[in-house]
Write an enzyme that holds these catalytic residues in place. Sequence first.
Site, PDB file in Angstrom:
ATOM      1  N   GLY A 106     155.486-101.405  15.114  1.00  0.00           N
ATOM      2  CA  GLY A 106     154.379-101.103  14.196  1.00  0.00           C
ATOM      3  C   GLY A 106     154.318-102.161  13.111  1.00  0.00           C
ATOM      4  O   GLY A 106     155.339-102.748  12.762  1.00  0.00           O
ATOM      5  N   GLY A 155     152.055-102.931   9.375  1.00  0.00           N
ATOM      6  CA  GLY A 155     150.968-102.498   8.488  1.00  0.00           C
ATOM      7  C   GLY A 155     150.939-103.477   7.331  1.00  0.00           C
ATOM      8  O   GLY A 155     151.607-104.497   7.374  1.00  0.00           O
ATOM      9  N   GLY A 156     150.255-103.204   6.307  1.00  0.00           N
ATOM     10  CA  GLY A 156     150.139-104.016   5.103  1.00  0.00           C
ATOM     11  C   GLY A 156     151.149-105.134   4.980  1.00  0.00           C
ATOM     12  O   GLY A 156     151.023-106.196   5.566  1.00  0.00           O
ATOM     13  N   PHE A 157     152.200-104.828   4.252  1.00  0.00           N
ATOM     14  CA  PHE A 157     153.163-105.908   3.995  1.00  0.00           C
ATOM     15  C   PHE A 157     154.495-105.589   4.670  1.00  0.00           C
ATOM     16  O   PHE A 157     155.533-105.967   4.192  1.00  0.00           O
ATOM     17  CB  PHE A 157     153.357-106.071   2.492  1.00  0.00           C
ATOM     18  N   ALA A 158     154.436-104.842   5.781  1.00  0.00           N
ATOM     19  CA  ALA A 158     155.703-104.513   6.449  1.00  0.00           C
ATOM     20  C   ALA A 158     155.537-104.587   7.956  1.00  0.00           C
ATOM     21  O   ALA A 158     154.435-104.437   8.481  1.00  0.00           O
ATOM     22  CB  ALA A 158     156.130-103.100   6.070  1.00  0.00           C
ATOM     23  N   LYS A 159     156.645-104.857   8.634  1.00  0.00           N
ATOM     24  CA  LYS A 159     156.682-104.871  10.093  1.00  0.00           C
ATOM     25  C   LYS A 159     157.838-103.952  10.479  1.00  0.00           C
ATOM     26  O   LYS A 159     158.882-103.957   9.797  1.00  0.00           O
ATOM     27  CB  LYS A 159     156.975-106.318  10.549  1.00  0.00           C
ATOM     28  N   VAL A 160     157.646-103.126  11.486  1.00  0.00           N
ATOM     29  CA  VAL A 160     158.717-102.217  11.911  1.00  0.00           C
ATOM     30  C   VAL A 160     159.143-102.608  13.320  1.00  0.00           C
ATOM     31  O   VAL A 160     158.290-102.719  14.206  1.00  0.00           O
ATOM     32  CB  VAL A 160     158.277-100.741  11.883  1.00  0.00           C
ATOM     33  N   LYS A 166     162.412-101.481   9.142  1.00  0.00           N
ATOM     34  CA  LYS A 166     161.191-101.858   8.425  1.00  0.00           C
ATOM     35  C   LYS A 166     161.528-103.097   7.611  1.00  0.00           C
ATOM     36  O   LYS A 166     162.436-103.071   6.780  1.00  0.00           O
ATOM     37  CB  LYS A 166     160.744-100.711   7.509  1.00  0.00           C
ATOM     38  N   ASP A 202     150.220 -89.336   1.171  1.00  0.00           N
ATOM     39  CA  ASP A 202     149.551 -90.088   2.240  1.00  0.00           C
ATOM     40  C   ASP A 202     149.762 -89.386   3.573  1.00  0.00           C
ATOM     41  O   ASP A 202     150.098 -90.007   4.576  1.00  0.00           O
ATOM     42  CB  ASP A 202     150.091 -91.536   2.288  1.00  0.00           C
TER      43      ASP A 202
HETATM   44  C1  LIG Z   1     161.552 -92.719   5.753  1.00  0.00           C
HETATM   45  O1  LIG Z   1     160.906 -93.090   6.936  1.00  0.00           O
HETATM   46  C2  LIG Z   1     160.129 -94.152   6.932  1.00  0.00           C
HETATM   47  C3  LIG Z   1     159.753 -94.780   5.749  1.00  0.00           C
HETATM   48  C4  LIG Z   1     158.905 -95.875   5.838  1.00  0.00           C
HETATM   49  O2  LIG Z   1     158.516 -96.482   4.744  1.00  0.00           O
HETATM   50  C5  LIG Z   1     158.457 -96.335   7.055  1.00  0.00           C
HETATM   51  C6  LIG Z   1     158.881 -95.714   8.205  1.00  0.00           C
HETATM   52  N1  LIG Z   1     158.395 -96.240   9.332  1.00  0.00           N
HETATM   53  C7  LIG Z   1     158.709 -96.074  10.648  1.00  0.00           C
HETATM   54  C8  LIG Z   1     159.902 -95.534  11.136  1.00  0.00           C
HETATM   55  C9  LIG Z   1     160.063 -95.427  12.509  1.00  0.00           C
HETATM   56  C10 LIG Z   1     159.056 -95.872  13.373  1.00  0.00           C
HETATM   57  C11 LIG Z   1     159.249 -95.697  14.823  1.00  0.00           C
HETATM   58  O3  LIG Z   1     160.283 -95.247  15.277  1.00  0.00           O
HETATM   59  N2  LIG Z   1     158.179 -96.049  15.573  1.00  0.00           N
HETATM   60  C12 LIG Z   1     158.005 -95.944  16.921  1.00  0.00           C
HETATM   61  C13 LIG Z   1     159.060 -95.808  17.833  1.00  0.00           C
HETATM   62  C14 LIG Z   1     158.790 -95.725  19.207  1.00  0.00           C
HETATM   63  C15 LIG Z   1     157.461 -95.773  19.666  1.00  0.00           C
HETATM   64  C16 LIG Z   1     156.428 -95.936  18.748  1.00  0.00           C
HETATM   65  C17 LIG Z   1     156.696 -96.015  17.392  1.00  0.00           C
HETATM   66  C18 LIG Z   1     157.898 -96.426  12.849  1.00  0.00           C
HETATM   67  O4  LIG Z   1     156.920 -96.845  13.691  1.00  0.00           O
HETATM   68  C19 LIG Z   1     155.898 -97.656  13.109  1.00  0.00           C
HETATM   69  C20 LIG Z   1     154.590 -97.287  13.745  1.00  0.00           C
HETATM   70  C21 LIG Z   1     154.200 -95.887  13.318  1.00  0.00           C
HETATM   71  N3  LIG Z   1     152.926 -95.907  12.562  1.00  0.00           N
HETATM   72  C22 LIG Z   1     157.721 -96.533  11.499  1.00  0.00           C
HETATM   73  C23 LIG Z   1     159.715 -94.581   8.166  1.00  0.00           C
END
Ligand SMILES: COc1cc(O)cc(Nc2ccc(C(=O)Nc3ccccc3)c(OCCC[NH3+])c2)c1
Length: 338
Positions: free
Chosen positions: A20, A22-27, A42, A134
Site C-alpha cells: 500500500g 498513500g500520501g507520504f508513506a509506503k507500506v 510503514k 478517519d
Molecule cells: C497501527 O496500525 C497502522 C498504523 C498506520 O499508520 C498504518 C498502518 N498501515 C498498514 C498496516 C498493515 C497493512 C497490511 O497488512 N496491508 C495488507 C496486507 C496484505 C494484503 C493487503 C494489504 C497495510 O496495508 C496498506 C494498504 C491498506 N490500505 C497498512 C497500520
Amino acid sequence: MVVEEYSEVARHYRIKETVGSGGFAKVKRAVHLPTGEIVAIKIMDKAALGSDLPRVKTEIEAMKNLHHHHICRLYQVIETSRKIFMILEYCSGGELFDYIVQRDRLSEGESRTFFRQIVSAVAYMHNLGYAHRDLKPENLLIDDEQNLKLIDFGLCAKPKGGMSDHLYTCCGSPAYAAPELIAGKSYMGSEADLWSMGVLLYALLNGFLPFDDDNIGMLYRKIKAGKYDTPDWLSPDSLILLKQLLQVDPKRRITVDKLLNHSWITNDIGVPVEWHSKHQMSVLDEDVVTEMSVHRKVSRETMKAELEKWNYDYLTAAYFLLLKKKTSGRPVRLQMTL
Ligand SMILES: COc1cc(O)cc(Nc2ccc(C(=O)Nc3ccccc3)c(OCCC[NH3+])c2)c1
C-alpha cells in the site's frame, strides 16, 4: 534513538513487496528474521513529511497506548537520519473496502459481525480518550482469522482536556466526514467517529455510500442535509440504527456506549459488544520471557526489566511476535540472533 540508513531494519527484517502507498508513506510486507513472522513496515521519509512530522509522532505515541485485538498492533519504531519505520501487524486479508466491493454488499448478518468488531475497537479508543477521526473501509483491514483491524491513526486525536475538548482541524475523508466537521464548527472527535461509523454501516449493508457526489460542494450539501436512500433490502432495525448514527445534530447522535447493547447489534447474537482489550500488557508471558532470556543469555529478571521499558525496539518486536506465534499455536522459538 536514531541509527544510520536501513542498517537497523536490514538487521532484523527482509523487506518484500509494497502492499500500500498513500500520501507520504509506503507500506511493505516484510519478514521478521528472528521469528520468521510476517509484518507490515510503514516507511516514511522525514523530509517529505515536512510539517506532518508531528502527526506521525502523535500517532506513534497513541499506538503505544492502544492495545486491542481489533486495532492493528505496532511492534517497533526505527528512526534513521532520513526515515521513520513503523513495524506493524500484517493483515493478510487486505482492506474491508475491497471485501465489500467484491461482494457488491454484505448480508445483515455479516455486516453485524464486522460492525460489532468496529464498535469494540472504537469503544475501546473512546474510553481511553482517543478519537480516530478517519474511520472508513480503507482503514479497516482483515487478518488471517477474518478479524478486522483498525489502521492509520495519523489523524487520531487525544484532546488535552479529554473527550469533552473540541477539535478544530478539519481532516479525514469527505464522504465519511460528519456535518459539523465540514461546517468548520468546533466538534467532538468521538461524535464525528460515530457519524463515520454510520457511513461505514451503510456501506457494509448497501455496497455504496449514503452521501456521494463528484462535486465536493454538492457532497457537502448532501452531508449537511443528512438525507440518504433507503434501498428495500434494508430491515426496519437497520434503518433505525442508521438513523441514530447519521444524525446531523451531533448532540442527538447515538454514543458508542449506547451501541454496545443496541438491539440491532445484539440481534441473533444475544450478547453485547465486549470492548475491553484481550491483550494485557501488565503481565509478561512467561514462555516468551524464557525463550528470550535463554536466547540472549541473560537472567529472566534482566530480560523482564528490559521488556517492561516498552521501548518499541527490537526487544519489544521480538516479544510481541513470539507472543503472536504462541497464540497462533506455533512454537515460541527464536530462529536467529536478536
Ligand atoms: C497501527 O496500525 C497502522 C498504523 C498506520 O499508520 C498504518 C498502518 N498501515 C498498514 C498496516 C498493515 C497493512 C497490511 O497488512 N496491508 C495488507 C496486507 C496484505 C494484503 C493487503 C494489504 C497495510 O496495508 C496498506 C494498504 C491498506 N490500505 C497498512 C497500520
